[in-house]
Motif scaffolding. Structure first.
Motif, PDB file in Angstrom:
ATOM      1  N   HIS A  73      82.319  23.416 128.638  1.00 38.50           N
ATOM      2  CA  HIS A  73      82.402  23.029 129.977  1.00 38.50           C
ATOM      3  C   HIS A  73      82.892  24.252 130.763  1.00 38.50           C
ATOM      4  N   PHE A  74      81.585  24.279 131.882  1.00 38.19           N
ATOM      5  CA  PHE A  74      81.841  25.190 132.892  1.00 38.19           C
ATOM      6  C   PHE A  74      81.835  24.470 134.235  1.00 38.19           C
ATOM      7  N   HIS A  75      82.893  24.810 135.014  1.00 36.20           N
ATOM      8  CA  HIS A  75      83.118  23.875 136.535  1.00 36.20           C
ATOM      9  C   HIS A  75      83.043  24.782 137.486  1.00 36.20           C
ATOM     10  N   TYR A  76      82.283  24.497 138.603  1.00 35.47           N
ATOM     11  CA  TYR A  76      82.215  25.429 139.724  1.00 35.47           C
ATOM     12  C   TYR A  76      82.295  24.463 140.990  1.00 35.47           C
ATOM     13  N   GLU A  77      83.402  24.538 141.690  1.00 36.77           N
ATOM     14  CA  GLU A  77      83.592  23.954 142.819  1.00 36.77           C
ATOM     15  C   GLU A  77      82.715  24.096 143.951  1.00 36.77           C
ATOM     16  N   ASP A  78      82.143  25.352 144.209  1.00 41.38           N
ATOM     17  CA  ASP A  78      81.174  25.405 145.397  1.00 41.38           C
ATOM     18  C   ASP A  78      79.916  25.477 144.637  1.00 41.38           C
ATOM     19  N   GLY A  79      79.429  25.205 143.642  1.00 42.66           N
ATOM     20  CA  GLY A  79      78.256  25.403 143.076  1.00 42.66           C
ATOM     21  C   GLY A  79      78.128  26.728 142.134  1.00 42.66           C
ATOM     22  N   ALA A  80      77.126  26.339 141.016  1.00 48.00           N
ATOM     23  CA  ALA A  80      77.125  27.304 139.998  1.00 48.00           C
ATOM     24  C   ALA A  80      76.190  28.560 140.484  1.00 48.00           C
ATOM     25  N   PRO A  81      76.723  29.877 139.872  1.00 49.84           N
ATOM     26  CA  PRO A  81      75.874  30.890 140.132  1.00 49.84           C
ATOM     27  C   PRO A  81      74.479  30.376 139.290  1.00 49.84           C
ATOM     28  N   GLU A  82      73.445  31.682 139.643  1.00 50.59           N
ATOM     29  CA  GLU A  82      72.328  31.387 139.199  1.00 50.59           C
ATOM     30  C   GLU A  82      72.074  31.564 137.601  1.00 50.59           C
ATOM     31  N   ARG A  83      72.995  32.491 137.212  1.00 53.98           N
ATOM     32  CA  ARG A  83      73.238  32.554 135.863  1.00 53.98           C
ATOM     33  C   ARG A  83      74.378  32.454 135.330  1.00 53.98           C
ATOM     34  N   VAL A  84      74.480  31.745 134.131  1.00 50.53           N
ATOM     35  CA  VAL A  84      75.846  31.569 133.478  1.00 50.53           C
ATOM     36  C   VAL A  84      75.818  32.094 132.262  1.00 50.53           C
ATOM     37  N   PHE A  85      76.777  33.078 131.777  1.00 51.00           N
ATOM     38  CA  PHE A  85      76.956  33.656 130.494  1.00 51.00           C
ATOM     39  C   PHE A  85      77.968  33.061 129.607  1.00 51.00           C
ATOM     40  N   HIS A  86      77.564  32.899 128.307  1.00 50.89           N
ATOM     41  CA  HIS A  86      78.257  32.118 127.437  1.00 50.89           C
ATOM     42  C   HIS A  86      78.259  32.835 126.180  1.00 50.89           C
ATOM     43  N   THR A  87      79.219  33.202 125.479  1.00 53.00           N
ATOM     44  CA  THR A  87      79.446  33.928 124.226  1.00 53.00           C
ATOM     45  C   THR A  87      80.076  33.124 123.172  1.00 53.00           C
ATOM     46  N   LEU A  88      79.742  32.933 122.073  1.00 52.84           N
ATOM     47  CA  LEU A  88      80.203  32.088 120.906  1.00 52.84           C
ATOM     48  C   LEU A  88      79.716  32.263 119.535  1.00 52.84           C
ATOM     49  N   GLU A  89      80.482  31.908 118.546  1.00 53.29           N
ATOM     50  CA  GLU A  89      80.314  32.323 117.241  1.00 53.29           C
ATOM     51  C   GLU A  89      79.455  31.134 116.499  1.00 53.29           C
ATOM     52  N   LEU A  90      78.587  31.417 115.990  1.00 56.07           N
ATOM     53  CA  LEU A  90      77.455  30.635 115.284  1.00 56.07           C
ATOM     54  C   LEU A  90      76.956  30.918 113.915  1.00 56.07           C
ATOM     55  N   ALA A  91      77.118  30.215 112.898  1.00 50.91           N
ATOM     56  CA  ALA A  91      76.649  30.506 111.604  1.00 50.91           C
ATOM     57  C   ALA A  91      75.131  30.428 111.725  1.00 50.91           C
ATOM     58  N   ALA A  92      74.349  31.122 110.631  1.00 49.06           N
ATOM     59  CA  ALA A  92      73.033  31.009 110.682  1.00 49.06           C
ATOM     60  C   ALA A  92      72.393  29.893 110.726  1.00 49.06           C
ATOM     61  N   GLY A  93      71.339  29.659 111.469  1.00 47.50           N
ATOM     62  CA  GLY A  93      70.762  28.314 111.377  1.00 47.50           C
ATOM     63  C   GLY A  93      69.796  27.848 112.638  1.00 47.50           C
ATOM     64  N   ARG A  94      69.325  26.822 112.707  1.00 48.74           N
ATOM     65  CA  ARG A  94      68.549  26.210 113.868  1.00 48.74           C
ATOM     66  C   ARG A  94      69.529  25.445 114.604  1.00 48.74           C
ATOM     67  N   TYR A  95      69.750  25.296 116.001  1.00 48.55           N
ATOM     68  CA  TYR A  95      70.683  24.454 116.726  1.00 48.55           C
ATOM     69  C   TYR A  95      69.900  23.975 117.837  1.00 48.55           C
ATOM     70  N   VAL A  96      70.489  22.803 118.291  1.00 51.10           N
ATOM     71  CA  VAL A  96      69.568  22.018 119.480  1.00 51.10           C
ATOM     72  C   VAL A  96      70.883  22.145 120.413  1.00 51.10           C
ATOM     73  N   ILE A  97      70.522  22.542 121.563  1.00 53.51           N
ATOM     74  CA  ILE A  97      71.455  22.785 122.512  1.00 53.51           C
ATOM     75  C   ILE A  97      71.160  21.476 123.672  1.00 53.51           C
ATOM     76  N   GLN A  98      72.323  20.664 123.971  1.00 48.18           N
ATOM     77  CA  GLN A  98      72.063  19.682 124.852  1.00 48.18           C
ATOM     78  C   GLN A  98      73.101  20.144 125.984  1.00 48.18           C
ATOM     79  N   ALA A  99      72.280  20.210 127.139  1.00 47.47           N
ATOM     80  CA  ALA A  99      72.693  20.624 128.507  1.00 47.47           C
ATOM     81  C   ALA A  99      72.819  19.440 129.323  1.00 47.47           C
ATOM     82  N   GLU A 100      74.030  19.277 130.057  1.00 49.66           N
ATOM     83  CA  GLU A 100      74.159  18.325 131.031  1.00 49.66           C
ATOM     84  C   GLU A 100      74.660  19.221 132.492  1.00 49.66           C
TER      85      GLU A 100
END
Length: 142
Positions: A73-100
């Protein structure tokens, strides 16, 4: 002519020579399975598009085979920047990303695909671009 005892001893010596080879092959097989299942770092750059300032909350969930694996979850009080960077650890495979994407006048749900592991930074667009803009963007992208 060899006696039964001599034949048994000869067969046992042959097995002793093959045993280290069998052990190495088994270790490589198990190691390969473990290596593929071991999570690796995945770096993602989300592009929020021209209306990025309308986004105050960005919820991301990563699903593998219909099961939730990670969430952020990312929260931006005055609005988000144009680009959001996210780094995480994932095992090999195909993922579905649900974005709200949520804001005072914004309520948008999107779904994107991701195949991990990925080399470099993965770029994912979280907005629908007009076709002319999308075509020009593809032509300019490296």
């Amino acid at each position: 002519m060899l006696s039964l005892k001599e034949k048994a001893l000869a067969a046992l010596r042959g097995r002793r020579r093959v045993a280290p080879l069998v052990l190495v092959v088994a270790a490589l097989t198990v190691g390969g399975v473990v290596f593929r299942a071991y999570p690796r770092e995945v770096r993602i750059r989300y592009a929020l598009g021209p209306d990025h300032v309308r986004v105050h909350d960005l919820w991301l969930s990563y699903q593998h085979d219909g099961e939730l694996v990670r969430a952020a979850h990312f929260h931006y009080e005055d609005g988000a920047p144009e680009r959001v960077f996210h780094t995480l650890e994932l095992a090999a495979g195909r993922y579905v990303i649900q974005a709200e994407l949520r804001g005072p006048d914004l309520n948008q749900d999107l779904s994107r695909a991701l195949v991990a592991p990925a080399e470099g930074r993965v770029r994912i667009r979280l907005y629908e671009a007009p076709e002319a803009f999308a075509r020009a963007h593809r032509e300019l992208s490296p």
